[in-house]
Design a protein around this motif. Structure first.
Motif, PDB file in Angstrom:
ATOM      1  N   LEU A   1     -99.857 -18.160 -13.802  1.00  0.00           N
ATOM      2  CA  LEU A   1    -100.830 -19.172 -13.379  1.00  0.00           C
ATOM      3  C   LEU A   1    -101.344 -19.973 -14.576  1.00  0.00           C
ATOM      4  O   LEU A   1    -101.512 -21.179 -14.488  1.00  0.00           O
ATOM      5  CB  LEU A   1    -102.008 -18.523 -12.652  1.00  0.00           C
TER       6      LEU A   1
ATOM      7  N   ASN B   1     -98.751 -22.446 -15.565  1.00  0.00           N
ATOM      8  CA  ASN B   1     -98.682 -23.547 -14.603  1.00  0.00           C
ATOM      9  C   ASN B   1     -99.791 -24.570 -14.779  1.00  0.00           C
ATOM     10  O   ASN B   1     -99.643 -25.723 -14.388  1.00  0.00           O
ATOM     11  CB  ASN B   1     -98.673 -23.018 -13.167  1.00  0.00           C
ATOM     12  N   THR B   2    -100.925 -24.173 -15.365  1.00  0.00           N
ATOM     13  CA  THR B   2    -101.988 -25.153 -15.612  1.00  0.00           C
ATOM     14  C   THR B   2    -101.536 -26.185 -16.637  1.00  0.00           C
ATOM     15  O   THR B   2    -102.046 -27.303 -16.660  1.00  0.00           O
ATOM     16  CB  THR B   2    -103.290 -24.488 -16.109  1.00  0.00           C
TER      17      THR B   2
ATOM     18  N   LYS C   1     -98.076 -28.353 -14.656  1.00  0.00           N
ATOM     19  CA  LYS C   1     -98.485 -29.254 -13.561  1.00  0.00           C
ATOM     20  C   LYS C   1     -97.299 -29.845 -12.796  1.00  0.00           C
ATOM     21  O   LYS C   1     -97.237 -31.037 -12.542  1.00  0.00           O
ATOM     22  CB  LYS C   1     -99.394 -30.357 -14.092  1.00  0.00           C
TER      23      LYS C   1
ATOM     24  N   ASN D   1     -94.084 -26.223  -8.173  1.00  0.00           N
ATOM     25  CA  ASN D   1     -94.601 -24.861  -8.333  1.00  0.00           C
ATOM     26  C   ASN D   1     -95.746 -24.533  -7.382  1.00  0.00           C
ATOM     27  O   ASN D   1     -96.314 -23.454  -7.462  1.00  0.00           O
ATOM     28  CB  ASN D   1     -95.076 -24.651  -9.775  1.00  0.00           C
ATOM     29  N   GLU D   2     -96.100 -25.439  -6.485  1.00  0.00           N
ATOM     30  CA  GLU D   2     -97.266 -25.238  -5.618  1.00  0.00           C
ATOM     31  C   GLU D   2     -97.219 -23.931  -4.834  1.00  0.00           C
ATOM     32  O   GLU D   2     -98.224 -23.236  -4.728  1.00  0.00           O
ATOM     33  CB  GLU D   2     -97.442 -26.412  -4.661  1.00  0.00           C
TER      34      GLU D   2
ATOM     35  N   ILE E   1     -97.889 -21.071  -7.117  1.00  0.00           N
ATOM     36  CA  ILE E   1     -99.303 -21.058  -7.488  1.00  0.00           C
ATOM     37  C   ILE E   1    -100.120 -20.384  -6.390  1.00  0.00           C
ATOM     38  O   ILE E   1    -100.961 -19.524  -6.670  1.00  0.00           O
ATOM     39  CB  ILE E   1     -99.807 -22.490  -7.767  1.00  0.00           C
TER      40      ILE E   1
ATOM     41  N   TYR F   1    -107.823 -24.037 -10.508  1.00  0.00           N
ATOM     42  CA  TYR F   1    -107.193 -24.240  -9.206  1.00  0.00           C
ATOM     43  C   TYR F   1    -108.279 -24.362  -8.141  1.00  0.00           C
ATOM     44  O   TYR F   1    -108.864 -23.368  -7.715  1.00  0.00           O
ATOM     45  CB  TYR F   1    -106.256 -23.081  -8.880  1.00  0.00           C
TER      46      TYR F   1
END
Length: 134
Positions: A2, A5-6, A9, A13-14, A17, A67
């Motif tokens: 996570l 992934n920040t 972006k 990857n939604e 996430i 998130y």
């Protein structure tokens, strides 16, 4: 993942996430009975500490607060309440765990509020919109 992934972006990857957020919040929800892969959320997890190299509540909240879909989840709010309950005078926060290698640093002093720990908490709270003026 996570945290990574920040930075990436990537909309692709939604789904990952969502899964990652659910895993972390599920671990919190069942923290008294489940401890998979050394991801225990016990007493030491709940202690305020910086640097963000450990698996602890402040680090996890720092990541989850990036998130917006996590904000309204009661488990996320429960984690925030643990942090809020640790506020000292003037809403300042002290380190609750130290590594003796860094004992001379201000963030490794348990007796006095830490500017770094306080900053880390307030940054997370500001990110979720709790303190608009910070």
């Amino acid at each position: 993942m996570l945290k990574t992934n920040t930075l990436i972006k990537d909309p692709a990857n939604e789904e990952n996430i969502k899964i990652g957020i659910e895993i972390i919040l599920g671990l919190w929800e069942h923290s008294r009975e489940k401890r998979p892969y050394l991801l225990k959320m016990g007493v030491n997890f709940r202690k305020l500490k910086v640097l963000f190299i450990w698996y602890d509540i402040l680090h996890v909240l720092d990541v989850l607060s990036q998130y917006k879909q996590a904000y309204s989840d009661p488990r996320f709010q429960s984690m925030l309440n643990v942090i809020r309950s640790k506020a000292g005078p003037d809403f300042r926060f002290s380190s609750e765990s130290i590594w003796t290698k860094w004992k001379a640093r201000e963030f490794c002093q348990k007796r006095e509020p830490s500017m770094w720990v306080t900053y880390s908490v307030l940054r997370t709270l500001k990110r979720i919109g709790e303190f608009e003026s910070i």
